[in-house]
Design a protein around this motif. Structure first.
Motif, PDB file in Angstrom:
ATOM      1  N   GLU A 139     -11.531  -0.566  18.921  1.00  0.00           N
ATOM      2  CA  GLU A 139     -10.944  -0.450  20.257  1.00  0.00           C
ATOM      3  C   GLU A 139     -10.822   1.019  20.619  1.00  0.00           C
ATOM      4  O   GLU A 139     -10.547   1.877  19.759  1.00  0.00           O
ATOM      5  CB  GLU A 139      -9.563  -1.098  20.303  1.00  0.00           C
ATOM      6  N   ALA A 140     -11.026   1.340  21.900  1.00  0.00           N
ATOM      7  CA  ALA A 140     -10.797   2.681  22.423  1.00  0.00           C
ATOM      8  C   ALA A 140      -9.574   2.640  23.327  1.00  0.00           C
ATOM      9  O   ALA A 140      -9.597   1.974  24.366  1.00  0.00           O
ATOM     10  CB  ALA A 140     -12.015   3.183  23.186  1.00  0.00           C
ATOM     11  N   VAL A 141      -8.526   3.319  22.935  1.00  0.00           N
ATOM     12  CA  VAL A 141      -7.330   3.405  23.768  1.00  0.00           C
ATOM     13  C   VAL A 141      -7.622   4.270  24.986  1.00  0.00           C
ATOM     14  O   VAL A 141      -7.200   3.972  26.098  1.00  0.00           O
ATOM     15  CB  VAL A 141      -6.155   3.977  22.960  1.00  0.00           C
ATOM     16  N   ASP A 142      -8.354   5.357  24.757  1.00  0.00           N
ATOM     17  CA  ASP A 142      -8.851   6.221  25.822  1.00  0.00           C
ATOM     18  C   ASP A 142     -10.064   6.958  25.267  1.00  0.00           C
ATOM     19  O   ASP A 142     -10.589   6.600  24.203  1.00  0.00           O
ATOM     20  CB  ASP A 142      -7.770   7.186  26.327  1.00  0.00           C
ATOM     21  N   GLN A 143     -10.511   7.984  25.961  1.00  0.00           N
ATOM     22  CA  GLN A 143     -11.736   8.663  25.556  1.00  0.00           C
ATOM     23  C   GLN A 143     -11.592   9.362  24.212  1.00  0.00           C
ATOM     24  O   GLN A 143     -12.587   9.560  23.499  1.00  0.00           O
ATOM     25  CB  GLN A 143     -12.143   9.671  26.633  1.00  0.00           C
TER      26      GLN A 143
ATOM     27  N   THR B 270     -19.129   8.474  10.563  1.00  0.00           N
ATOM     28  CA  THR B 270     -19.047   7.174   9.911  1.00  0.00           C
ATOM     29  C   THR B 270     -17.584   6.834   9.686  1.00  0.00           C
ATOM     30  O   THR B 270     -16.844   7.619   9.070  1.00  0.00           O
ATOM     31  CB  THR B 270     -19.795   7.165   8.571  1.00  0.00           C
ATOM     32  N   ILE B 271     -17.160   5.694  10.187  1.00  0.00           N
ATOM     33  CA  ILE B 271     -15.777   5.275  10.006  1.00  0.00           C
ATOM     34  C   ILE B 271     -15.571   4.894   8.544  1.00  0.00           C
ATOM     35  O   ILE B 271     -16.394   4.168   7.964  1.00  0.00           O
ATOM     36  CB  ILE B 271     -15.444   4.091  10.930  1.00  0.00           C
ATOM     37  N   PRO B 272     -14.497   5.362   7.888  1.00  0.00           N
ATOM     38  CA  PRO B 272     -14.301   5.062   6.472  1.00  0.00           C
ATOM     39  C   PRO B 272     -14.087   3.571   6.221  1.00  0.00           C
ATOM     40  O   PRO B 272     -13.678   2.823   7.109  1.00  0.00           O
ATOM     41  CB  PRO B 272     -13.036   5.857   6.117  1.00  0.00           C
ATOM     42  N   GLY B 273     -14.390   3.143   5.000  1.00  0.00           N
ATOM     43  CA  GLY B 273     -13.969   1.814   4.570  1.00  0.00           C
ATOM     44  C   GLY B 273     -14.991   0.723   4.639  1.00  0.00           C
ATOM     45  O   GLY B 273     -14.664  -0.449   4.428  1.00  0.00           O
TER      46      GLY B 273
ATOM     47  N   GLU C  39      -7.564   5.458  12.580  1.00  0.00           N
ATOM     48  CA  GLU C  39      -7.367   5.991  13.923  1.00  0.00           C
ATOM     49  C   GLU C  39      -8.018   7.353  14.046  1.00  0.00           C
ATOM     50  O   GLU C  39      -7.964   8.172  13.123  1.00  0.00           O
ATOM     51  CB  GLU C  39      -5.874   6.109  14.226  1.00  0.00           C
ATOM     52  N   SER C  40      -8.643   7.585  15.207  1.00  0.00           N
ATOM     53  CA  SER C  40      -9.147   8.910  15.547  1.00  0.00           C
ATOM     54  C   SER C  40      -8.458   9.388  16.811  1.00  0.00           C
ATOM     55  O   SER C  40      -8.249   8.613  17.744  1.00  0.00           O
ATOM     56  CB  SER C  40     -10.659   8.861  15.781  1.00  0.00           C
ATOM     57  N   ARG C  41      -8.097  10.664  16.815  1.00  0.00           N
ATOM     58  CA  ARG C  41      -7.502  11.280  18.009  1.00  0.00           C
ATOM     59  C   ARG C  41      -8.429  12.334  18.618  1.00  0.00           C
ATOM     60  O   ARG C  41      -8.030  13.046  19.529  1.00  0.00           O
ATOM     61  CB  ARG C  41      -6.167  11.921  17.635  1.00  0.00           C
ATOM     62  N   ASP C  42      -9.651  12.428  18.080  1.00  0.00           N
ATOM     63  CA  ASP C  42     -10.580  13.453  18.553  1.00  0.00           C
ATOM     64  C   ASP C  42     -11.940  12.872  18.933  1.00  0.00           C
ATOM     65  O   ASP C  42     -12.980  13.454  18.683  1.00  0.00           O
ATOM     66  CB  ASP C  42     -10.744  14.552  17.501  1.00  0.00           C
TER      67      ASP C  42
ATOM     68  N   ARG D 195      -8.808   8.616  21.794  1.00  0.00           N
ATOM     69  CA  ARG D 195      -8.119   7.841  20.761  1.00  0.00           C
ATOM     70  C   ARG D 195      -8.850   6.533  20.477  1.00  0.00           C
ATOM     71  O   ARG D 195      -8.964   5.666  21.343  1.00  0.00           O
ATOM     72  CB  ARG D 195      -6.683   7.547  21.186  1.00  0.00           C
ATOM     73  N   LEU D 196      -9.348   6.408  19.260  1.00  0.00           N
ATOM     74  CA  LEU D 196     -10.104   5.234  18.841  1.00  0.00           C
ATOM     75  C   LEU D 196      -9.414   4.569  17.661  1.00  0.00           C
ATOM     76  O   LEU D 196      -8.822   5.248  16.812  1.00  0.00           O
ATOM     77  CB  LEU D 196     -11.531   5.634  18.442  1.00  0.00           C
TER      78      LEU D 196
END
Length: 245
Positions: free
Chosen positions: A212-216, A202-205, A229-232, A218-219
């Motif tokens: 947006e997905a920068v790549d597989q 669950t994304i906080p907030g 931001e997620s890097r995993d 990084r979100l």
């Protein structure tokens, strides 16, 4: 906030808002780019320092109420009008396969252009988001109140996916990683183009505003409390910028 993305020109995250476009300089610090406070609704990064947008001019700026399709080639400092000024208000913009896919809120129509000037009007539907297959320009997904729907003819017609799950925002960085966020902020992934979904986190907030997905791996996401931001691949998120209330 309506859209965000990473500029390959400087590696920074840019965010489109009701009050112009902002660049995140560092965690907790953002700067408005340029002087315009235009209400930038649809927004997407399509290349080095090159953005597409839509929306409405700032109160002190002239021109029609709807900007149509606009483009910046200097990372949001200035914008040039391309087409549909006074006619279209794109709330969603996607750029894939050399083509602009825009969801025009004024007509509830998916409109498509290969030259940013002339447009082909395709399906009419009530959609919160659209996303285009990474390798197949004819496969387009849209999120609706009835669930995710799929087109296999470039957005001319849509049919329900077999998953039937209610989603709000989509991102499709690779053929085997289709991400979706539902209205409650639950992040899911599909490896079969939206037929089935697996919840990740669950994304906080609270309620999501942009994704947006920068790549597989990084979100990026905007929620009611901040930019995250997620890097995993969505397993964990960290806050890049809190949002003032």
């Amino acid at each position: 906030m309506h859209g965000l993305g990473v500029n390959p020109g400087d590696g920074k995250v840019y965010v489109a808002t009701h009050d112009g476009v902002y660049r995140i300089e560092a965690p907790g610090k953002a700067t408005r780019v340029g002087t315009s406070r235009q209400d930038t609704m649809g927004f997407t990064v399509i290349g080095k320092n090159t953005f597409l947008g839509s929306g409405h001019p700032a109160p002190d700026e002239g021109g029609p109420a709807h900007l149509g399709l606009i483009e910046s080639t200097d990372a949001g400092v200035t914008w040039q009008r391309h087409s549909l000024a006074g006619e279209a208000d794109f709330h969603v913009l996607e750029y894939a396969h050399g083509t602009v896919y825009g969801y025009d809120s004024t007509s509830a129509t998916l409109r498509v252009s290969t030259d940013k000037k002339t447009w082909d009007d395709r399906a009419r539907l009530a959609a919160a988001d659209i996303e285009v297959h990474p390798t197949d320009p004819n496969t387009v997904l849209a999120t609706t109140e009835q669930g995710v729907v799929r087109s296999t003819d470039g957005g001319r017609t849509f049919r329900p996916t077999s998953g039937g799950t209610l989603q709000m925002l989509l991102a499709w960085p690779t053929t085997v990683s289709l991400y979706a966020v539902d209205p409650a902020g639950t992040l899911s992934v599909s490896v079969d183009g939206g037929n089935t979904w697996k919840a990740i986190s669950t994304i906080p907030g609270g309620r999501p505003q942009a994704f947006e997905a920068v790549d597989q791996r990084r979100l990026l996401a905007v929620t009611g409390e901040g930019i995250y931001e997620s890097r995993d691949g969505g397993a964990t998120f960290t806050q890049l910028l809190p949002l003032s209330q």
